[in-house]
Design an enzyme around this catalytic site. Structure first.
Site, short mmCIF file in Angstrom:
data_model
loop_
_atom_site.label_atom_id
_atom_site.label_comp_id
_atom_site.label_asym_id
_atom_site.label_seq_id
_atom_site.Cartn_x
_atom_site.Cartn_y
_atom_site.Cartn_z
CD GLU A 127 4.13 2.72 -9.71
OE1 GLU A 127 4.77 2.71 -8.64
OE2 GLU A 127 3.24 1.88 -9.98
CG ASP A 137 -0.10 -1.60 -9.48
OD1 ASP A 137 -1.02 -0.92 -10.02
OD2 ASP A 137 0.20 -1.49 -8.28
CE1 TYR A 162 -2.60 5.02 -3.98
CE2 TYR A 162 -3.12 2.78 -4.65
CZ TYR A 162 -2.55 4.01 -4.92
OH TYR A 162 -1.95 4.22 -6.12
CG ASP A 172 -3.22 2.84 -8.75
OD1 ASP A 172 -3.09 1.63 -9.01
OD2 ASP A 172 -2.50 3.45 -7.96
#
Ligand SMILES: *[C@@H]1O[C@H](CO)[C@@H](O)[C@H](O)[C@H]1NC(C)=O
Length: 473
Positions: free
Chosen positions: A447, A79, A209, A76
Site C-alpha cells: 500500500e 482506500d 490514525y 490518503d
C-alpha cells in the site's frame, strides 16, 4: 569505418567495468513522476488539466448530509476515506519541500505541479473549516470502507463526515491543519483553545490514525509554522513557553512521521537556549539515523542499508528522514558547520547527504530486490499496489458500476498486475531482510500513502540540481 573485433571487445569490457560505478538515477524524472501521484489521490471534481487520466470525479456529495461542502481533498492511501491528519501532514511536507527547494523544483519545470498538489489540499482545508470552532476531520469511515473493494468513482460506502468542535476537541488534527495552512492563524487559535485529542472526539479514527504522541507536538509544530509564515512573535513565544510543558524538548524520539514532529522543531534558528534545546533534539534524531547516537538509540538498518523502523509501511519513515538529512546537510554546508553526535564523532554535510542519497537510491532500485519502490519509475516496480482505483479497470474504460464485494471477487484476488499504474506512489516497502512480496493483499508492503511521497518532492529536486552540477552524483 569498421571496428576490429578486438577494439569492440575491449570497448564492451570497458563499459561493463564502468557501468556499476556510474550507476545513477534520473532524479528529474523521479520528481515528475512523484507529483503525478497526487493527481491519482484526488477526490472531488477533477479539473480539465488532470494529467492522470484513468481517474474520474468521485465523492461529489461528500458533506451533503452534514450540510457542508466537503468535496475535494485527498484519499490518503489505497482506500477511499479522507483522513484529515495525514492529509494535513502531506500538505505540510509538500509545502516545506517547496519552501526549501522551490528554486530547484522550478528549474526542473515542476513548480506549477507542486503548487497544484498543495492547493488541492489547502482548498479542501478551507472548506473543512467553515466556522471558527469547527473543523471537519474525516469523511468516510475505515470500517465500512475496508469492507468494500470499490473504485472511488463507484463508492456506495458511508460518507459519514466527522468534525471536531467546542464539545469534541481535536488539537492534533487542528494543529496539523494549521501547520499546513500556516497563515490561517484562526485555525491555530481554535486548536489551542479546545485542547483534546481528536481520536477521543472521533472514535472511528482510532485504529487507523490514532494520535499516539498526543496533540502537543501538532500544536508546537503549528506554532512554529505560523511564526515562520507571519513573523509574529506571539507564535515563537508559544513554542518557547510551552516547550517544557508539552515535552517538545524533554522527549527522546527516533522516528518522525505524520504523528511525531518534535524532531523537526529545530526550524527556529534563534539563539535562545530553549530553541537550542529543540535543535539538539533534531540533532539527536539525525545522529540516530546516522548510527551515531550518543545514547545508543540508533535506527536499525536492513542488510541492504535501508533505515528500518517497522514492518508496516516502513518507507514513510525513510522518506521523512531523507528529507531532514538532505535539509540539514544543506544547512551544515551553508553555515560551514559539522554536527557533533558524541564527543569523538562529528559528521559533515557530505556524510549526511550520502546517507540521504543511499536511502533515495535504495527506493529507486539500488537494493537486493532490484525493485524500484517508486511506482512507474525504472524497469521494475510493484505491479500489485494495494489500491482500489488502480487495481480495477478505469471508469473511463469500463463505465459499468462495480459493487462493493464485486470488486473483491473480480479484481482484488487477481494474480495479474493492476490495470492502472499508480505513478509516483511510494509503497510500504521491503521487510527487515530487504524482501518484498508484490501481492495486493500484502498491504503492509504494497500500500502507498500520500505522506510517503510528499517528503521526496523537494529531495528529488535538490538531487537533480546536485546531479547537474556533478555528474558523478
Ligand atoms: C552501527 O553501529 C554499530 C556499533 O555501534 C555497528 O555494530 C553496526 O555495524 C553499525 N551499523 C551500520 C549500518 O553501520
Amino acid at each position: 569505418m569498421k571496428i576490429s573485433n578486438k577494439a569492440f571487445a575491449s570497448t564492451m569490457i570497458f563499459f561493463l567495468l564502468i557501468l556499476p560505478l556510474t550507476h545513477s538515477f534520473n532524479y528529474q524524472q523521479a520528481l515528475s513522476i512523484s507529483l503525478l501521484y497526487f493527481e491519482s489521490q484526488r477526490s472531488g471534481r477533477l479539473p480539465y488539466n488532470q494529467r492522470l487520466t484513468w481517474r474520474h470525479h468521485s465523492g461529489l456529495t461528500d458533506g451533503l448530509h452534514q450540510g457542508v461542502d466537503l468535496v475535494g481533498g485527498y484519499y490518503d492511501a489505497g482506500d477511499n476515506v479522507k483522513f484529515g491528519l495525514p492529509m494535513a501532514f502531506t500538505v505540510t511536507m509538500l509545502s516545506w519541500g517547496v519552501i526549501e527547494y522551490g528554486e530547484q523544483i522550478a528549474a526542473a519545470g515542476e513548480y506549477i505541479h507542486a503548487l497544484e498538489a498543495i492547493k488541492w489540499g489547502t482548498d479542501y482545508f478551507i472548506k473543512a473549516h467553515p466556522h471558527p470552532n469547527v473543523l471537519w476531520a474525516q469523511v468516510g469511515d475505515g470500517a465500512t470502507d475496508h469492507y468494500c473493494w470499490q473504485r472511488p468513482e463507484d463508492m456506495t460506502t458511508s460518507r459519514q463526515a466527522y468534525k471536531i468542535d467546542e464539545n469534541n476537541p481535536g488539537s492534533d488534527v487542528a494543529g496539523e491543519t494549521a501547520a499546513a495552512m500556516a497563515a490561517a492563524a484562526i485555525l491555530f487559535e481554535f486548536g489551542d483553545k479546545y485542547r483534546g485529542k481528536y481520536d477521543e472526539s472521533i472514535e472511528v479514527v482510532k485504529g487507523y490514525y490514532p494520535s499516539a504522541s498526543g496533540y502537543m507536538d501538532e500544536l508546537l509544530w503549528a506554532a512554529t509554522w505560523l511564526y515562520k509564515a507571519s513573523g509574529k512573535e506571539e507564535y515563537l513565544k508559544y513554542v518557547i513557553e510551552n516547550a517544557l510543558d508539552f515535552g517538545g524538548i524533554s522527549w527522546a524520539i527516533n522516528e518522525f512521521s505524520w504523528d511525531i514532529k518534535y524532531a523537526v522543531e529545530e526550524k527556529q534558528k534563534e539563539e535562545k537556549l530553549i530553541v537550542e534545546a529543540y535543535k539538539s533534539k533534531a540533532e539527536h534524531y539525525l545522529c540516530s539515523c546516522l548510527n551515531k547516537s550518543s545514547t545508543n538509540n540508533n535506527l536499525k538498518r536492513t542488510p541492504g542499508g535501508l533505515l528500518y523502523t517497522r514492518k508496516w509501511n516502513n518507507l514513510q519513515y525513510v522518506t521523512t528522514a531523507t528529507f531532514l538529512l538532505t535539509l540539514y546537510s544543506d544547512h551544515l554546508e551553508s553555515s560551514n558547520q559539522r554536527l557533533r553526535c558524541s564527543n569523538d564523532d562529528e559528521v559533515g554535510p557530505e556524510e549526511m547527504l550520502s546517507l540521504a542519497k543511499s536511502q533515495v537510491d535504495y527506493i529507486l532500485g539500488e537494493n537486493p530486490m532490484g525493485m524500484s519502490y517508486l511506482v512507474g519509475f525504472g524497469g521494475r516496480y510493484p505491479e500489485r499496489v494495494h489500491h482500489r482505483g488502480a487495481s480495477m479497470e478505469s471508469v473511463k474504460e469500463k463505465r459499468g458500476f462495480i459493487g462493493c464485494v464485486q470488486g473483491y471477487d473480480d479484481w482484488y484476488g487477481r494474480v495479474d498486475g493492476n490495470p492502472n499504474v499508480l505513478m509516483g506512489a511510494v509503497v510500504g516497502g521491503p521487510n527487515e531482510r530487504d524482501e518484498f512480496n508484490d501481492e495486493r493483499s500484502n498491504f503492509r508492503q504494497t500500500e502507498a500513502c500520500t505522506y510517503n511521497t510528499a517528503p521526496l518532492v523537494g529531495v528529488f529536486a535538490r538531487f537533480n540540481q546536485l546531479q547537474s552540477q556533478n555528474h558523478d552524483f
